[in-house]
Scaffold this motif. Sequence first.
Motif, PDB file in Angstrom:
ATOM      1  N   TYR A 153       0.812  -1.213   0.000  1.00 44.82           N
ATOM      2  CA  TYR A 153       0.000   0.000   0.000  1.00 44.82           C
ATOM      3  C   TYR A 153       0.847   1.266   0.000  1.00 44.82           C
ATOM      4  N   TYR A 154       2.081   1.136   0.420  1.00 45.42           N
ATOM      5  CA  TYR A 154       2.940   2.311   0.454  1.00 45.42           C
ATOM      6  C   TYR A 154       3.399   2.612  -0.972  1.00 45.42           C
ATOM      7  N   ILE A 180      -1.706   0.904  -7.686  1.00 42.73           N
ATOM      8  CA  ILE A 180      -1.587   1.502  -6.356  1.00 42.73           C
ATOM      9  C   ILE A 180      -2.551   0.782  -5.424  1.00 42.73           C
ATOM     10  N   ASP A 181      -2.370   1.062  -4.139  1.00 34.96           N
ATOM     11  CA  ASP A 181      -3.341   0.655  -3.124  1.00 34.96           C
ATOM     12  C   ASP A 181      -3.672  -0.823  -3.147  1.00 34.96           C
ATOM     13  N   THR A 202      -7.384  -4.474   4.767  1.00 35.64           N
ATOM     14  CA  THR A 202      -6.395  -4.539   5.840  1.00 35.64           C
ATOM     15  C   THR A 202      -6.102  -5.981   6.222  1.00 35.64           C
ATOM     16  N   VAL A 231     -11.572   1.042 -14.859  1.00 39.69           N
ATOM     17  CA  VAL A 231     -10.823   1.847 -13.887  1.00 39.69           C
ATOM     18  C   VAL A 231      -9.393   1.315 -13.822  1.00 39.69           C
ATOM     19  N   LYS A 235      -5.236   3.777 -10.494  1.00 39.35           N
ATOM     20  CA  LYS A 235      -6.121   4.711  -9.801  1.00 39.35           C
ATOM     21  C   LYS A 235      -7.025   3.991  -8.813  1.00 39.35           C
ATOM     22  N   GLY A 236      -6.563   2.841  -8.368  1.00 38.12           N
ATOM     23  CA  GLY A 236      -7.261   2.146  -7.287  1.00 38.12           C
ATOM     24  C   GLY A 236      -8.274   1.127  -7.738  1.00 38.12           C
ATOM     25  N   GLY A 237      -8.395   0.878  -9.051  1.00 35.67           N
ATOM     26  CA  GLY A 237      -9.372  -0.077  -9.552  1.00 35.67           C
ATOM     27  C   GLY A 237      -9.028  -1.507  -9.175  1.00 35.67           C
TER      28      GLY A 237
ATOM     29  N   PHE B  50     -10.005  15.304 -12.743  1.00 36.45           N
ATOM     30  CA  PHE B  50      -9.517  15.426 -11.364  1.00 36.45           C
ATOM     31  C   PHE B  50      -9.020  16.843 -11.085  1.00 36.45           C
ATOM     32  N   PHE B 114      -2.778  12.617 -10.691  1.00 35.34           N
ATOM     33  CA  PHE B 114      -4.215  12.882 -10.560  1.00 35.34           C
ATOM     34  C   PHE B 114      -4.635  13.038  -9.113  1.00 35.34           C
ATOM     35  N   THR B 117      -1.029  13.610  -2.969  1.00 32.21           N
ATOM     36  CA  THR B 117      -0.299  12.669  -2.126  1.00 32.21           C
ATOM     37  C   THR B 117       0.064  13.359  -0.809  1.00 32.21           C
ATOM     38  N   PHE B 119       0.730  12.218   2.132  1.00 31.86           N
ATOM     39  CA  PHE B 119       1.872  11.663   2.864  1.00 31.86           C
ATOM     40  C   PHE B 119       3.163  12.323   2.390  1.00 31.86           C
ATOM     41  N   ASP B 174     -11.332   2.395   7.287  1.00 31.90           N
ATOM     42  CA  ASP B 174      -9.919   2.349   6.913  1.00 31.90           C
ATOM     43  C   ASP B 174      -9.828   2.188   5.405  1.00 31.90           C
ATOM     44  N   ARG B 176      -8.615   2.681   1.422  1.00 28.12           N
ATOM     45  CA  ARG B 176      -7.573   3.005   0.460  1.00 28.12           C
ATOM     46  C   ARG B 176      -8.196   3.921  -0.573  1.00 28.12           C
ATOM     47  N   MET B 177      -7.326   4.675  -1.257  1.00 29.33           N
ATOM     48  CA  MET B 177      -7.857   5.603  -2.254  1.00 29.33           C
ATOM     49  C   MET B 177      -8.208   4.870  -3.540  1.00 29.33           C
ATOM     50  N   VAL B 178      -9.445   4.916  -3.897  1.00 28.20           N
ATOM     51  CA  VAL B 178      -9.943   4.365  -5.155  1.00 28.20           C
ATOM     52  C   VAL B 178     -10.696   5.488  -5.844  1.00 28.20           C
ATOM     53  N   MET B 179     -10.386   5.768  -7.079  1.00 30.31           N
ATOM     54  CA  MET B 179     -11.101   6.845  -7.763  1.00 30.31           C
ATOM     55  C   MET B 179     -12.599   6.557  -7.758  1.00 30.31           C
ATOM     56  N   LEU B 206       0.170   5.249   4.180  1.00 23.78           N
ATOM     57  CA  LEU B 206       0.109   6.309   3.189  1.00 23.78           C
ATOM     58  C   LEU B 206      -1.215   7.059   3.281  1.00 23.78           C
ATOM     59  N   ASP B 208      -3.657   9.924   0.915  1.00 21.46           N
ATOM     60  CA  ASP B 208      -3.837  10.731  -0.296  1.00 21.46           C
ATOM     61  C   ASP B 208      -5.332  10.858  -0.596  1.00 21.46           C
TER      62      ASP B 208
END
Lengths: 479, 229
Positions: A153-154, A180-181, A202, A231, A235-237, B50, B114, B117, B119, B174, B176-179, B206, B208
């Motif tokens: 995740y970092y 990402i993520d 998590t 997605v 971008k997190g998809g 964005f 986009f 961030t 962090f 908790d 995570r970032m998801v568009m 992290l 964002d």
Amino acid sequence: MRHFATALAALLSLPGAASAQLAGEPFIHDPSTIMESDGKYYTFGTRGGGLVSEDGWTWHSGGERPGGGLAPDVIKIGDRYYVAYAVGGGGMNGGHASNIKMMWTKSLDPKSPDFGYHDVGVVASTDGVENADAIDPAFLLVDGRLWLSYGTYYGFIRIVELDPKTGMRLAGNQPVDIAIDMEATALMYRDGWYYLLGTHGTCCDGPNSSYNIRVGRAKSVTGPYLDTMGVPLLKGGGKLVIDGRGRTFGPGHFGLIDLGGGMEKFSMHYEADMDRSGRSVLAIQPLLWRDGWPIAGDNLKAGTYEITSERSGNALQLNVDFVRIAFDPRRSFFAKPDTPIVPVPDQTLAEDQATWPKDKIAVDLGEYMIRPHQQWTITPLAGAGGYFGSPYYKIVVAGTDRALAATPDDEVVTAPAFTGAPEQLWRIDQLIDGSYRITPKVKSASRRDVALVTIGASTPTLATFDPASDAGRWTFKAP
Amino acid sequence: MMTKALPVAAGMAWLALASAADADTPAPPSLAPYFQPAIGAAKAPDADGFLQRWLLLEPIVKPNRSNSGFTNSYVRTALTTHYFPGQFTALPKDGETVKGAAPLRWHAFDAVPFDVTLFTFAAALGKPTYGVIFNAVTVVHSPREMKNVRLAVGSNAASMWWLNGKEAVMLSGDRRMVMDDVLSPRLTLAKGRNVLRGAVINGPGLSDFCVRFLDEDGKPIRDISVDVK
């Protein structure tokens, strides 16, 4: 999708049924892709050590992996098993500075003379400042090119290319950001698509862990990976593959198990198995493919079903006298609109059973007529073993102890009572299209890879399974 | 694996984690790959809509050793608490300092990717990265009144967002970032200036966010611009 929606209904869970989970002591976190070595199966986890199994069902502590660290992966190339693992990183102790190290051995069996790890060195790293953390490596070998994804995740999930001859990083190769993520990634290749799987949510918090496995795909191994909604994984998809269910929470760390013959499964860990003190355990489930996307299948749940041949659509049944349901058709044809409505009872087992022979009864296939001799109660058996996540089942005519059984000459009959003998035990494995293969526990003396197969529209037998044919595919329908 | 929601057993270790991890860091990250100074004319959204120009406040310290406690009620309480004067009303200026428990400075930046961030923003400025609340403000210039638009937010971890002083959407848990993770109810963008305000809370890991407006068909709205004035 031909077979997908046909099988499941509200099902009755029976007392004494086997757990849906693997047998033995399958305690592990972050399991590597399962590998066969010297006739046994191995997976390794975080902090070293791992699990070993002879059948993919019963797992015990075993295997040796030096180096400690996090979340290894294993791939066999030629006569070498390459093992990648992360040292540092993960947000604990060393922050996000981490190295992915590589080593190889020619056997995973510590008793083998070929066993012995040879260090290759560091193949990927992060400095703790850059927007990535080099942990959770995962291999993919396609067309002679070896790829390694990693990250958490970092920051970014990244991919690098390795030399399949040495395991070392290709000279000049630079990491490419692909998601990402997510963390605990895995890579697959199928029909021209590269699939990037990873875990969202998590970890490490037992039944409060929200781990779940997601996927995106791309035409190039370096992306862009998109989910079914388009997605980007950058971008997190990510399309859901599996999440927690029943008594098991937080699936993560996907690992493909391609068993051939149209049967694929995947390994993972559950963060918490509530029937095992909430500990993290290895699990194996069927992998299905729907419209080019992988999704989790499931083992057949205990219950009563019609067993339908995908070849003919006919139902597996006792070859017994057909018993009519008492009914005067004129009541239907000549009824007036105001004729009183009354329910017509189902045929009872006693009505159907009256003429059944007492000893063995042959089975055949017939049009499904909602009759007791066409309905089967199927129960996974505790302690009877299994194979790669699939337990052995008993299959009896509903309401009776009459059991489906294999014969020494590879035919199929019913015995008057279930005895637990091997010829009365069956494996039921879900295939990638969602249908099932039914396999006797006893091996044929003269035929290879035998399963229950429809050789005529109405005739079942035990014959070599052909993954390209509907003849060996079955679905289970609510009766 | 990486523990973001830390188990109890690791809890004590985490108490020293943020400082230990940061202490191990040889040098703070550079802002440049992620932020550029917000200068020039109002900035159009990127190709996907964005919003990339923001006033960001240095993080408010709000210790949370795990993000698992970010329930609806906790997030609402934590992010509607007044930490500094003008928190929900003022339009700050680049370089302006607010006085809360400690002096904190606003920074006007254009995000390069986009997403914003947070962090990296904090780490590059040598500020706390874990156990914090970030505040963000931007001004959305709309060429006309736009009805039935939705604010689409992804954030790591939980966040709340207000449009023209009215709560638009909250993301708890908790995350995570998801568009396009959470979309607001239908909103109206006024012709001219609209002040969009957000607050993001994070424990370890992290942090964002990414924000855009979507029209009734779910398409990104691009004929707007954002600025910090």
